[in-house]
Structure formats: structure tokens, C-alpha cells
Scaffold this motif. Sequence first.
Motif, PDB file in Angstrom:
ATOM      1  N   ARG A 293       5.537  26.472 -19.059  1.00  0.00           N
ATOM      2  CA  ARG A 293       4.918  25.178 -18.778  1.00  0.00           C
ATOM      3  C   ARG A 293       3.412  25.282 -18.996  1.00  0.00           C
ATOM      4  O   ARG A 293       2.705  25.952 -18.260  1.00  0.00           O
ATOM      5  CB  ARG A 293       5.193  24.756 -17.335  1.00  0.00           C
ATOM      6  CG  ARG A 293       6.636  24.417 -17.018  1.00  0.00           C
ATOM      7  CD  ARG A 293       7.006  22.993 -17.396  1.00  0.00           C
ATOM      8  NE  ARG A 293       6.141  22.001 -16.801  1.00  0.00           N
ATOM      9  CZ  ARG A 293       6.319  21.456 -15.593  1.00  0.00           C
ATOM     10  NH1 ARG A 293       7.331  21.849 -14.836  1.00  0.00           N
ATOM     11  NH2 ARG A 293       5.507  20.533 -15.151  1.00  0.00           N
ATOM     12  N   ALA A 294       2.921  24.617 -20.037  1.00  0.00           N
ATOM     13  CA  ALA A 294       1.487  24.643 -20.330  1.00  0.00           C
ATOM     14  C   ALA A 294       1.173  23.575 -21.359  1.00  0.00           C
ATOM     15  O   ALA A 294       2.035  23.170 -22.149  1.00  0.00           O
ATOM     16  CB  ALA A 294       1.048  26.018 -20.846  1.00  0.00           C
ATOM     17  N   ASP A 295      -0.081  23.128 -21.358  1.00  0.00           N
ATOM     18  CA  ASP A 295      -0.601  22.194 -22.358  1.00  0.00           C
ATOM     19  C   ASP A 295      -1.457  22.996 -23.327  1.00  0.00           C
ATOM     20  O   ASP A 295      -2.462  23.586 -22.925  1.00  0.00           O
ATOM     21  CB  ASP A 295      -1.436  21.113 -21.670  1.00  0.00           C
ATOM     22  CG  ASP A 295      -1.966  20.063 -22.635  1.00  0.00           C
ATOM     23  OD1 ASP A 295      -1.899  20.269 -23.867  1.00  0.00           O
ATOM     24  OD2 ASP A 295      -2.471  19.027 -22.153  1.00  0.00           O
ATOM     25  N   MET A 296      -1.091  23.032 -24.601  1.00  0.00           N
ATOM     26  CA  MET A 296      -1.822  23.870 -25.542  1.00  0.00           C
ATOM     27  C   MET A 296      -3.245  23.370 -25.795  1.00  0.00           C
ATOM     28  O   MET A 296      -4.056  24.106 -26.347  1.00  0.00           O
ATOM     29  CB  MET A 296      -1.065  23.998 -26.856  1.00  0.00           C
ATOM     30  CG  MET A 296      -0.879  22.729 -27.629  1.00  0.00           C
ATOM     31  SD  MET A 296       0.004  22.995 -29.197  1.00  0.00           S
ATOM     32  CE  MET A 296      -1.324  23.634 -30.219  1.00  0.00           C
ATOM     33  N   MET A 297      -3.559  22.145 -25.378  1.00  0.00           N
ATOM     34  CA  MET A 297      -4.927  21.657 -25.510  1.00  0.00           C
ATOM     35  C   MET A 297      -5.812  22.117 -24.360  1.00  0.00           C
ATOM     36  O   MET A 297      -7.025  21.944 -24.397  1.00  0.00           O
ATOM     37  CB  MET A 297      -4.922  20.137 -25.603  1.00  0.00           C
ATOM     38  CG  MET A 297      -4.256  19.610 -26.870  1.00  0.00           C
ATOM     39  SD  MET A 297      -5.074  20.184 -28.380  1.00  0.00           S
ATOM     40  CE  MET A 297      -6.592  19.243 -28.286  1.00  0.00           C
TER      41      MET A 297
ATOM     42  N   LEU B 136      -3.347  27.374 -20.688  1.00  0.00           N
ATOM     43  CA  LEU B 136      -2.405  28.017 -21.606  1.00  0.00           C
ATOM     44  C   LEU B 136      -2.432  29.528 -21.431  1.00  0.00           C
ATOM     45  O   LEU B 136      -1.382  30.178 -21.304  1.00  0.00           O
ATOM     46  CB  LEU B 136      -2.757  27.641 -23.045  1.00  0.00           C
ATOM     47  CG  LEU B 136      -1.942  28.329 -24.155  1.00  0.00           C
ATOM     48  CD1 LEU B 136      -0.476  27.943 -24.074  1.00  0.00           C
ATOM     49  CD2 LEU B 136      -2.516  27.969 -25.531  1.00  0.00           C
ATOM     50  N   LEU B 137      -3.632  30.100 -21.419  1.00  0.00           N
ATOM     51  CA  LEU B 137      -3.744  31.557 -21.292  1.00  0.00           C
ATOM     52  C   LEU B 137      -3.241  32.031 -19.935  1.00  0.00           C
ATOM     53  O   LEU B 137      -2.606  33.088 -19.824  1.00  0.00           O
ATOM     54  CB  LEU B 137      -5.191  31.991 -21.520  1.00  0.00           C
ATOM     55  CG  LEU B 137      -5.744  31.717 -22.927  1.00  0.00           C
ATOM     56  CD1 LEU B 137      -7.199  32.149 -23.019  1.00  0.00           C
ATOM     57  CD2 LEU B 137      -4.915  32.414 -23.989  1.00  0.00           C
TER      58      LEU B 137
ATOM     59  N   GLN C 204       4.248  24.232 -34.144  1.00  0.00           N
ATOM     60  CA  GLN C 204       4.954  23.058 -34.645  1.00  0.00           C
ATOM     61  C   GLN C 204       4.614  21.824 -33.815  1.00  0.00           C
ATOM     62  O   GLN C 204       5.373  20.845 -33.806  1.00  0.00           O
ATOM     63  CB  GLN C 204       6.481  23.285 -34.612  1.00  0.00           C
ATOM     64  CG  GLN C 204       6.980  24.351 -35.549  1.00  0.00           C
ATOM     65  CD  GLN C 204       6.995  23.918 -37.003  1.00  0.00           C
ATOM     66  OE1 GLN C 204       6.557  22.824 -37.343  1.00  0.00           O
ATOM     67  NE2 GLN C 204       7.486  24.779 -37.882  1.00  0.00           N
ATOM     68  N   ALA C 205       3.468  21.830 -33.163  1.00  0.00           N
ATOM     69  CA  ALA C 205       3.117  20.729 -32.266  1.00  0.00           C
ATOM     70  C   ALA C 205       2.424  19.600 -33.018  1.00  0.00           C
ATOM     71  O   ALA C 205       1.489  19.825 -33.778  1.00  0.00           O
ATOM     72  CB  ALA C 205       2.202  21.239 -31.150  1.00  0.00           C
ATOM     73  N   THR C 206       2.903  18.380 -32.810  1.00  0.00           N
ATOM     74  CA  THR C 206       2.223  17.176 -33.272  1.00  0.00           C
ATOM     75  C   THR C 206       2.298  16.144 -32.150  1.00  0.00           C
ATOM     76  O   THR C 206       3.011  16.332 -31.165  1.00  0.00           O
ATOM     77  CB  THR C 206       2.864  16.568 -34.540  1.00  0.00           C
ATOM     78  OG1 THR C 206       4.112  15.972 -34.200  1.00  0.00           O
ATOM     79  CG2 THR C 206       3.068  17.628 -35.618  1.00  0.00           C
ATOM     80  N   ALA C 207       1.574  15.058 -32.332  1.00  0.00           N
ATOM     81  CA  ALA C 207       1.631  13.958 -31.367  1.00  0.00           C
ATOM     82  C   ALA C 207       2.114  12.682 -32.046  1.00  0.00           C
ATOM     83  O   ALA C 207       1.798  11.583 -31.615  1.00  0.00           O
ATOM     84  CB  ALA C 207       0.250  13.746 -30.741  1.00  0.00           C
ATOM     85  N   ILE C 208       2.880  12.829 -33.130  1.00  0.00           N
ATOM     86  CA  ILE C 208       3.378  11.683 -33.889  1.00  0.00           C
ATOM     87  C   ILE C 208       4.803  11.386 -33.449  1.00  0.00           C
ATOM     88  O   ILE C 208       5.672  12.235 -33.537  1.00  0.00           O
ATOM     89  CB  ILE C 208       3.334  11.964 -35.400  1.00  0.00           C
ATOM     90  CG1 ILE C 208       1.897  12.233 -35.846  1.00  0.00           C
ATOM     91  CG2 ILE C 208       3.908  10.788 -36.183  1.00  0.00           C
ATOM     92  CD1 ILE C 208       1.774  12.688 -37.286  1.00  0.00           C
ATOM     93  N   THR C 209       5.026  10.168 -32.959  1.00  0.00           N
ATOM     94  CA  THR C 209       6.356   9.797 -32.474  1.00  0.00           C
ATOM     95  C   THR C 209       6.993   8.701 -33.324  1.00  0.00           C
ATOM     96  O   THR C 209       8.089   8.248 -33.028  1.00  0.00           O
ATOM     97  CB  THR C 209       6.278   9.306 -31.019  1.00  0.00           C
ATOM     98  OG1 THR C 209       5.365   8.193 -30.944  1.00  0.00           O
ATOM     99  CG2 THR C 209       5.791  10.420 -30.104  1.00  0.00           C
TER     100      THR C 209
ATOM    101  N   GLU D  64      -6.873  21.165 -34.908  1.00  0.00           N
ATOM    102  CA  GLU D  64      -8.163  21.845 -34.786  1.00  0.00           C
ATOM    103  C   GLU D  64      -8.214  22.667 -33.497  1.00  0.00           C
ATOM    104  O   GLU D  64      -8.066  23.886 -33.523  1.00  0.00           O
ATOM    105  CB  GLU D  64      -9.292  20.807 -34.824  1.00  0.00           C
ATOM    106  CG  GLU D  64      -9.455  20.133 -36.175  1.00  0.00           C
ATOM    107  CD  GLU D  64     -10.656  19.215 -36.221  1.00  0.00           C
ATOM    108  OE1 GLU D  64     -11.775  19.714 -36.446  1.00  0.00           O
ATOM    109  OE2 GLU D  64     -10.492  17.997 -36.032  1.00  0.00           O
ATOM    110  N   ARG D  65      -8.415  22.014 -32.361  1.00  0.00           N
ATOM    111  CA  ARG D  65      -8.554  22.743 -31.098  1.00  0.00           C
ATOM    112  C   ARG D  65      -7.251  23.385 -30.654  1.00  0.00           C
ATOM    113  O   ARG D  65      -7.254  24.484 -30.081  1.00  0.00           O
ATOM    114  CB  ARG D  65      -9.087  21.804 -30.019  1.00  0.00           C
ATOM    115  CG  ARG D  65     -10.545  21.392 -30.237  1.00  0.00           C
ATOM    116  CD  ARG D  65     -11.120  20.655 -29.042  1.00  0.00           C
ATOM    117  NE  ARG D  65     -10.574  19.321 -28.926  1.00  0.00           N
ATOM    118  CZ  ARG D  65      -9.840  18.876 -27.910  1.00  0.00           C
ATOM    119  NH1 ARG D  65      -9.540  19.691 -26.906  1.00  0.00           N
ATOM    120  NH2 ARG D  65      -9.402  17.637 -27.878  1.00  0.00           N
ATOM    121  N   GLY D  66      -6.136  22.715 -30.910  1.00  0.00           N
ATOM    122  CA  GLY D  66      -4.854  23.294 -30.526  1.00  0.00           C
ATOM    123  C   GLY D  66      -4.573  24.594 -31.257  1.00  0.00           C
ATOM    124  O   GLY D  66      -4.104  25.569 -30.665  1.00  0.00           O
ATOM    125  N   THR D  67      -4.861  24.626 -32.561  1.00  0.00           N
ATOM    126  CA  THR D  67      -4.678  25.864 -33.329  1.00  0.00           C
ATOM    127  C   THR D  67      -5.582  26.968 -32.800  1.00  0.00           C
ATOM    128  O   THR D  67      -5.152  28.130 -32.664  1.00  0.00           O
ATOM    129  CB  THR D  67      -4.961  25.608 -34.818  1.00  0.00           C
ATOM    130  OG1 THR D  67      -4.052  24.614 -35.301  1.00  0.00           O
ATOM    131  CG2 THR D  67      -4.794  26.883 -35.641  1.00  0.00           C
TER     132      THR D  67
END
Length: 311
Positions: free
Chosen positions: A49-53, A58-59, A73-78, A95-98
Motif C-alpha cells: 500500500r503506497a502512492d508512487m507520487m 513509497l520508500l 505501468q502506472a497511468t492516470a488515464i481512465t 516524470e516524478r513518478g518515474t
Amino acid sequence: MRVLLAGATGTVGSALVPLLRQAGHEVLGLTRSERGAARLSAEGAEPVRADMMDAGGLLAALEGHTADAVIHQATAITGPPLFHRDLYATDALRERGTANLLRAAALLGARRFVTQSFFLGYGYRDHGSLPLTEDRPFACPTGHRAFDRHMRSMRANEEQAFGTPGIEGVALRYGMFYGPEPSTLKLAALTRRRALPVPRPSGTVALVHIHDAAAAAVAALDRGRPGQAYNIVDDQPVTFADYVGAVAAAVGAPSPLTVPARLLAALPYLYALMVSTRIRLSNDKAKRELGWHPAFPSHHEGLKGLREALT
């Protein structure tokens, strides 16, 4: 391998978890919700359970874990994006997520990093009739601020994956996803109401079925060359109008209405996506180096069974 999967309950991630498990890999699946965690557990993955942003969160959530590889494989397109703003959250993930996932890779001791890229990084324009290979310029500035925001994020995503010391980065330049997934199902629902007119003339796009997209990520774990990008698309490009017509036919809907393309000019992103972009991609490199071949060579095969998925 032991694999950290970001976007584990998303469009590609949902298809990827079972394929990774079938290939013998252990999966750490990132999810933000309790419901997502329960779903991943039921599929044999270990949820985190974590938000990669949220880099710190996350750490902290990954403290004490190890992994051999990370897949982004994360996107926010639904659904089909209509406006530039519909892509802003995904731009941030690229950008920041990577960047946050690369920090996580260092913490976990992972070396292999497979990231989701996108075919429109080659540019929202007419590329002519020849298929583009991966050595063509990618995510270059356009001089149009709204489009450059998306280009910058795609460039940052790949450059970070390729340029981080100690990381074997591989980028998968996916075509437009389709199959039993949210965007296609929303498109199908619109065609049933004949609420999605298509422009004439319309642009040409590259597609990839979500199963084939997931299979390419599994292949890239073992066979992808570090620092390399791969076009992951099916064998047949299609005009946007013909694709929407095929979706309508697959679910027994009437043929979509057509409108003059100029009527979309007031919506710059939608016009670029549906009208002015004409792009064909070569998938020869992925076939040759990854040993990947699309199970669905075209949307004609890939749309079979869509009616059942919609009910």
C-alpha cells in the motif's frame, strides 16, 4: 525474478500480474487502496500500500523488501482523453513518478527497470506512409506549449530509465490500448448510443491489445537490451474512424455518425489525436530481440468477445 509492479491494478497491470505469475516471477504489487490490496492477494501477488507520487511514503512502505526488477505501468488515464488536461496526471507519473520508482529500485536492490512509454512521443503529426522504427527522434519539442508538456514527460521518463547509474532501463513504446479495458468499454458504450461521431477524414493510429502489452513487459524482463526502446504495437495501423466503426460492429451497435473533421478544430488535443496524426510503427525490433509477437495481429482479432465484456 522478484518484481515490483507499479500500476498493478491498472489497465496493463491487471493483465500483467497473472502473466508474471505464470512465468514464475514473484510480484510485489503497488496499490493505493485496501480493495486493490485484496485483489492482488487473491491473484497471488504481495500487495504494497503506497502512492508512487509520495516518495517518502513509497520508500517507507518498501523498507525491508527486495526485488530484482521494477516495472512501471502506472497511468492516470481512465478513458479516451479529450483535452490536454486529461493527461496532466499521467505526465506527472512519467516524470516524478518515474524518479520515485527509480529511488525505490535502489532501495530494493533492483537493476532491471522496464517503463511504459507511448507511441505518440514520435509526434502528433502526419509521419507519412512508412513505418517508424525506434531510431527516429522521440519526444522532441514541438513549439506548442500544450503538446510540449506531454513530450517533456515522455522524454523524462525514458531518459531517467536509460540514464540512472546501476539501472538496466528498457522502454516499451506502446500503441493505443484496446481490449476488455476501461477506455475501450467506454468507447463501446458510446457507440451503442451512437453518441460518438467520427471525423472524416481521420488520422491513423497504432494499437496494441492489453494482453499483448502485458506479454511484452514479461519478455522485456529477460530479453530487453539496457538502454533500448521497443515499439509494442500490432501489425496493422488503422484510421481512427475505422477503429471506432470496428468497435461498434463488435458490440452490435449501429455504424457511427460522421462529421467533417474541421468541426474538431476547436479541441486541439482531440483534433491532433483523431485527425491530424497519421502514424505507422514497425514492431520488427520487438519481434527480433524480445521474441514477442502479438497474439492479436490486428484489432479485427482483438475485438472479438468485446460484446460479452460489456455486459
